[in-house]
Motif scaffolding. Structure first.
Motif, PDB file in Angstrom:
ATOM      1  N   LEU A 171       0.725  -1.087  -0.302  1.00  0.00           N
ATOM      2  CA  LEU A 171       0.415   0.405  -0.085  1.00  0.00           C
ATOM      3  C   LEU A 171       0.806   1.516  -0.455  1.00  0.00           C
ATOM      4  O   LEU A 171       0.640   2.707  -0.494  1.00  0.00           O
ATOM      5  N   PHE A 172       1.893   1.454   0.957  1.00  0.00           N
ATOM      6  CA  PHE A 172       2.584   2.335   1.209  1.00  0.00           C
ATOM      7  C   PHE A 172       3.618   2.214  -0.187  1.00  0.00           C
ATOM      8  O   PHE A 172       4.267   3.298  -0.712  1.00  0.00           O
ATOM      9  N   GLY A 173       4.032   1.550  -1.837  1.00  0.00           N
ATOM     10  CA  GLY A 173       4.674   1.546  -2.534  1.00  0.00           C
ATOM     11  C   GLY A 173       6.722   1.249  -2.293  1.00  0.00           C
ATOM     12  O   GLY A 173       7.005   1.165  -3.458  1.00  0.00           O
ATOM     13  N   ILE A 174       6.233   0.640  -1.328  1.00  0.00           N
ATOM     14  CA  ILE A 174       8.045   0.002  -1.405  1.00  0.00           C
ATOM     15  C   ILE A 174       7.931  -1.112  -1.512  1.00  0.00           C
ATOM     16  O   ILE A 174       8.954  -1.836  -2.446  1.00  0.00           O
ATOM     17  N   ASP A 175       7.049  -2.180  -2.031  1.00  0.00           N
ATOM     18  CA  ASP A 175       6.688  -3.725  -2.771  1.00  0.00           C
ATOM     19  C   ASP A 175       5.599  -3.335  -3.553  1.00  0.00           C
ATOM     20  O   ASP A 175       5.115  -2.969  -3.577  1.00  0.00           O
ATOM     21  N   GLU A 176       5.888  -4.305  -4.638  1.00  0.00           N
ATOM     22  CA  GLU A 176       5.602  -4.333  -6.150  1.00  0.00           C
ATOM     23  C   GLU A 176       4.215  -4.820  -5.568  1.00  0.00           C
ATOM     24  O   GLU A 176       4.164  -5.525  -5.107  1.00  0.00           O
ATOM     25  N   ARG A 177       3.269  -4.582  -5.870  1.00  0.00           N
ATOM     26  CA  ARG A 177       0.818  -5.345  -6.205  1.00  0.00           C
ATOM     27  C   ARG A 177       1.828  -6.036  -7.059  1.00  0.00           C
ATOM     28  O   ARG A 177       1.851  -5.922  -8.071  1.00  0.00           O
ATOM     29  N   LEU A 178       1.238  -7.149  -7.033  1.00  0.00           N
ATOM     30  CA  LEU A 178       1.167  -8.616  -7.608  1.00  0.00           C
ATOM     31  C   LEU A 178      -0.111  -8.690  -8.409  1.00  0.00           C
ATOM     32  O   LEU A 178      -0.225  -8.769 -10.253  1.00  0.00           O
ATOM     33  N   GLY A 179      -1.570  -7.903  -7.531  1.00  0.00           N
ATOM     34  CA  GLY A 179      -2.334  -8.393  -8.721  1.00  0.00           C
ATOM     35  C   GLY A 179      -3.457  -6.876  -7.698  1.00  0.00           C
ATOM     36  O   GLY A 179      -2.745  -6.844  -6.695  1.00  0.00           O
ATOM     37  N   GLY A 180      -4.452  -6.802  -7.836  1.00  0.00           N
ATOM     38  CA  GLY A 180      -5.819  -6.128  -7.714  1.00  0.00           C
ATOM     39  C   GLY A 180      -6.050  -4.934  -7.159  1.00  0.00           C
ATOM     40  O   GLY A 180      -5.150  -4.063  -8.880  1.00  0.00           O
ATOM     41  N   SER A 181      -6.494  -3.945  -7.425  1.00  0.00           N
ATOM     42  CA  SER A 181      -6.679  -2.383  -7.346  1.00  0.00           C
ATOM     43  C   SER A 181      -6.750  -1.477  -6.127  1.00  0.00           C
ATOM     44  O   SER A 181      -7.331  -2.838  -4.886  1.00  0.00           O
ATOM     45  N   VAL A 182      -6.602  -0.066  -6.492  1.00  0.00           N
ATOM     46  CA  VAL A 182      -6.510   0.361  -4.545  1.00  0.00           C
ATOM     47  C   VAL A 182      -6.647   1.406  -5.415  1.00  0.00           C
ATOM     48  O   VAL A 182      -6.938   2.220  -6.737  1.00  0.00           O
ATOM     49  N   THR A 183      -8.023   2.020  -4.720  1.00  0.00           N
ATOM     50  CA  THR A 183      -8.299   3.367  -4.877  1.00  0.00           C
ATOM     51  C   THR A 183      -8.173   4.313  -3.611  1.00  0.00           C
ATOM     52  O   THR A 183      -8.401   4.188  -2.499  1.00  0.00           O
ATOM     53  N   LEU A 184      -8.584   6.041  -4.287  1.00  0.00           N
ATOM     54  CA  LEU A 184      -8.180   6.381  -2.607  1.00  0.00           C
ATOM     55  C   LEU A 184      -9.161   8.028  -3.653  1.00  0.00           C
ATOM     56  O   LEU A 184      -9.445   8.386  -4.526  1.00  0.00           O
ATOM     57  N   ASP A 185     -10.151   8.183  -2.431  1.00  0.00           N
ATOM     58  CA  ASP A 185     -11.171   8.979  -3.061  1.00  0.00           C
ATOM     59  C   ASP A 185     -11.743   8.466  -4.844  1.00  0.00           C
ATOM     60  O   ASP A 185     -12.220   9.774  -4.782  1.00  0.00           O
TER      61      ASP A 185
END
Length: 137
Positions: free
Chosen positions: A93-107
């Protein structure tokens, strides 16, 4: 059976029949909540969704997607045993490690955080487990 420790000492115990919200709070904070505080909590409407993660996958647990919603005025704490994936989720979530899948939304808008600088620029901050070793501020 519930055993409550507060400040390193035994605050009290409750048998199964004695367990209720008010008694648990009393043991945890050392006093009863004021009626005004309880009334304020009961009438507060949930805030709008600020951050949403849907089927987020980490490199440590690629087969265990995680979904969560964080609403305005909420405080999110990730807890779990060592190896449960809480640190890995926070790092993605903080961008240190790579996201392998899924989605994140902000507002409600898609959020692609590729680094800690991206996260901070979007108002996302991380307090790491070992602040002396991995914290920068």
């Amino acid at each position: 059976h519930v055993v409550v420790l507060r400040d390193g000492t035994l605050a009290g115990t409750l048998a199964k029949a004695e367990i209720n919200h008010d008694e648990m709070v009393r043991l945890m904070i050392g006093r009863m909540l004021k009626e005004r505080e309880k009334a304020g909590e009961a009438t507060r409407a949930p805030g709008s969704v600020a951050l949403s993660a849907n089927a987020l996958r980490t490199s440590t647990y690629p087969d265990r997607p995680v979904s969560l919603e964080l609403r305005r005025a909420e405080i999110l704490g990730l807890a779990g045993l060592v190896g449960s994936g809480r640190t890995e989720l926070a790092r993605v979530l903080f961008g240190i490690d790579e996201r392998l899948g899924g989605s994140v939304t902000l507002d409600g808008k898609p959020l692609n955080v590729g680094s800690a600088a991206d996260a901070v620029a979007n108002g996302i901050f991380l307090v790491p487990e070992d602040r002396k070793l991995t914290g920068i501020l």
